[in-house]
Write an enzyme that holds these catalytic residues in place. Structure first.
Site, PDB file in Angstrom:
ATOM      1  N   LEU A   1      22.945 -24.855  91.348  1.00  0.00           N
ATOM      2  CA  LEU A   1      22.577 -25.436  92.106  1.00  0.00           C
ATOM      3  C   LEU A   1      22.161 -25.768  93.060  1.00  0.00           C
ATOM      4  CD1 LEU A   1      24.730 -28.705  90.665  1.00  0.00           C
ATOM      5  CD2 LEU A   1      23.133 -28.167  89.444  1.00  0.00           C
ATOM      6  N   THR A   2      22.927 -24.922  93.780  1.00  0.00           N
ATOM      7  CA  THR A   2      22.913 -24.893  95.756  1.00  0.00           C
ATOM      8  C   THR A   2      21.819 -23.456  96.364  1.00  0.00           C
ATOM      9  OG1 THR A   2      25.014 -25.632  96.261  1.00  0.00           O
ATOM     10  CG2 THR A   2      24.061 -24.342  97.591  1.00  0.00           C
ATOM     11  N   GLU A   3      21.009 -23.862  97.335  1.00  0.00           N
ATOM     12  CA  GLU A   3      20.528 -23.051  97.620  1.00  0.00           C
ATOM     13  C   GLU A   3      20.220 -22.811  99.612  1.00  0.00           C
ATOM     14  OE1 GLU A   3      16.586 -24.178  96.420  1.00  0.00           O
ATOM     15  OE2 GLU A   3      16.360 -23.852  94.694  1.00  0.00           O
TER      16      GLU A   3
ATOM     17  N   ALA B   1      19.321 -26.106 101.420  1.00  0.00           N
ATOM     18  CA  ALA B   1      19.855 -27.638 100.262  1.00  0.00           C
ATOM     19  C   ALA B   1      21.357 -27.338  99.429  1.00  0.00           C
ATOM     20  CB  ALA B   1      18.536 -27.284  99.255  1.00  0.00           C
TER      21      ALA B   1
ATOM     22  N   THR C   1      29.834 -19.403  91.746  1.00  0.00           N
ATOM     23  CA  THR C   1      30.091 -18.812  91.719  1.00  0.00           C
ATOM     24  C   THR C   1      30.420 -17.964  89.682  1.00  0.00           C
ATOM     25  OG1 THR C   1      32.197 -19.709  92.366  1.00  0.00           O
ATOM     26  CG2 THR C   1      32.957 -19.052  90.352  1.00  0.00           C
TER      27      THR C   1
ATOM     28  N   HIS D   1      56.915 -23.506 108.376  1.00  0.00           N
ATOM     29  CA  HIS D   1      57.231 -21.748 107.930  1.00  0.00           C
ATOM     30  C   HIS D   1      57.365 -21.252 110.187  1.00  0.00           C
ATOM     31  CE1 HIS D   1      56.344 -22.443 104.211  1.00  0.00           C
ATOM     32  NE2 HIS D   1      56.970 -21.478 103.770  1.00  0.00           N
ATOM     33  N   GLY D   2      56.118 -21.754 110.472  1.00  0.00           N
ATOM     34  CA  GLY D   2      56.511 -21.139 112.121  1.00  0.00           C
ATOM     35  C   GLY D   2      55.474 -19.524 111.639  1.00  0.00           C
TER      36      GLY D   2
ATOM     37  N   GLU E   1      31.325 -29.314  95.658  1.00  0.00           N
ATOM     38  CA  GLU E   1      30.729 -31.144  95.015  1.00  0.00           C
ATOM     39  C   GLU E   1      30.733 -31.728  95.217  1.00  0.00           C
ATOM     40  OE1 GLU E   1      31.028 -28.435  92.564  1.00  0.00           O
ATOM     41  OE2 GLU E   1      32.813 -28.973  92.346  1.00  0.00           O
TER      42      GLU E   1
ATOM     43  N   THR F   1      29.832 -33.049  99.895  1.00  0.00           N
ATOM     44  CA  THR F   1      30.293 -33.469 101.018  1.00  0.00           C
ATOM     45  C   THR F   1      31.338 -34.596 101.585  1.00  0.00           C
ATOM     46  OG1 THR F   1      29.576 -33.564 102.719  1.00  0.00           O
ATOM     47  CG2 THR F   1      29.124 -31.194 102.424  1.00  0.00           C
TER      48      THR F   1
END
Length: 384
Positions: A123-125, A128, A156, A338-339, A363, A365
């Site tokens: 999907l992503t470009e 876009a 992915t 946890h530091g 999916e 923002t």
């Protein structure tokens, strides 16, 4: 409070056992080495998890939406990257199962359910992402072929997808733009289709995120998903609803692991002669974290259940936004507890801290999804 059924509880328990045995012991080293999790993926195939969203008639599990969310919660608790491999596949498979022609379903779904073949979603470009109507990848029909030209980013499973559903513009003159958008199923060996590079990332290691180029890439007309042009955006949005449950589930898994690691560390780590779990400052952090993790889980389950009614933009949007925020907050809280050790690659926290931010981006923002939620409420589709 949303209660899981006995079957869903048993399913969750079996997944947790698998994750604790097969993923947790190896995730940190594999992720640090940038190693592709091939052996773990083979085990997911054996469990039938590549068929989550594929109907039983095509050899899939046809799983209910809540159990679907549970899968991603438990996998991400072990290693979010593993959940990513399955996430893109299940969304694309859902889209083919719901919108494909009978021939497309017969051709692809059984092999995808077994994991013999995998899929993804392109999907992503470069220009876009959330604004899918702004894509520039085109597919011109010439005779009985479509000729695709353009590029996609952040894909992915790109190196393993066969077929790869690609969102294109089959009509660049139509207004609004989504009426001219379609999905084409591109086979991995199609000339003119090239995976050009893997994109380096802060987190989400394990699965590849790739750039793809289509250079006069020709596919047969029967590659058009559903056989009718102009329905691509509708097909994508139906899959993205499940994708938002997937992201919400992954977010809960990250947050849950951050909580578990924090509780264990606070009980073991001593300072000023006592476990730091006895300090009120630590108790305040753990109490806040636990409350928000459980609230996120409940919201994820509720949103997943809402998919049974069909369109659930508002519900799945809420879950994705809230759960992703809880994932990041929990990772930061865990690092504080946890530091210095939280900043070390010898502990799990720094990986959770790197994985969590992606949940607010994928999916859709969170800013955009808040507007989607509002529109769903104003229209009456979502009631609070």
């Amino acid at each position: 409070m949303f209660e899981l059924s006995e079957e869903q509880n048993d399913f969750k328990t079996s997944l947790r056992t698998f994750v604790d045995k097969e993923i947790v012991p190896v995730a940190r080293e594999m992720e640090a080495a940038g190693e592709y999790p091939a052996e773990i993926i083979d085990k997911l195939k054996e469990m039938g998890l590549f068929g989550l969203t594929i109907p039983e008639e095509h050899d899939g599990l046809g799983i209910d939406p809540v159990s679907f969310g549970i899968v991603f919660e438990e996998l991400a608790r072990g290693w979010m990257g593993i959940a990513g491999v399955l996430g893109s596949h299940t969304m694309a498979a859902k889209m083919i199962a719901e919108h494909g022609t009978d021939e497309q379903k017969s051709k692809h779904l059984s092999a995808l359910a077994s994991g013999k073949r995998r899929t993804a979603l392109a999907l992503t470009e470069p220009d876009a992402g959330t604004d899918l109507q702004g894509i520039k990848t085109t597919a011109k029909k010439i005779g009985e072929k479509y000729v695709i030209n353009g590029a996609k980013m952040w894909i992915t499973n790109a190196r393993h997808a066969d077929p790869l559903p690609v969102l294109v513009k089959t009509d660049t003159s139509t207004t609004p733009a989504h009426k001219g958008m379609s999905i084409l199923l591109v086979s991995a060996d199609t000339p003119g289709f090239e995976v050009t590079k893997d994109i380096p990332k802060l987190g989400y290691k394990g699965p590849e995120s790739c750039e793809i180029v289509f250079d006069n890439c020709e596919v047969n007309a029967d590659a058009l998903l559903g056989g009718v042009e102009g329905r691509g955006m509708q097909q994508v949005l139906s899959a993205l609803q499940w994708g938002r449950v997937n992201i919400a589930g992954r977010s809960v898994g990250i947050a849950q692991r951050a909580l578990e690691e924090s509780v264990a560390y606070a009980q073991e780590r001593e300072s000023f002669g006592q476990p730091i779990s006895q300090f009120q400052a630590i108790q305040l952090r753990v109490g806040r974290m636990a409350t928000r993790v459980q609230a996120a889980r409940q919201l994820m389950y509720w949103s997943a259940q809402s998919l049974l009614k069909g369109r659930a933009d508002g519900e799945t949007g809420m879950a994705k936004v809230f759960c992703s925020e809880v994932a990041l907050e929990s990772a930061i809280e865990a690092m504080s507890i946890h530091g210095g050790y939280g900043y070390s690659k010898e502990y799990e926290i720094e990986r959770l801290y790197r994985d969590a931010p992606l949940m607010s981006i994928g999916e859709g923002t969170n800013d955009i999804l808040n507007t989607v939620i509002a529109k769903s409420i104003f229209s009456g589709r979502t009631a609070i």
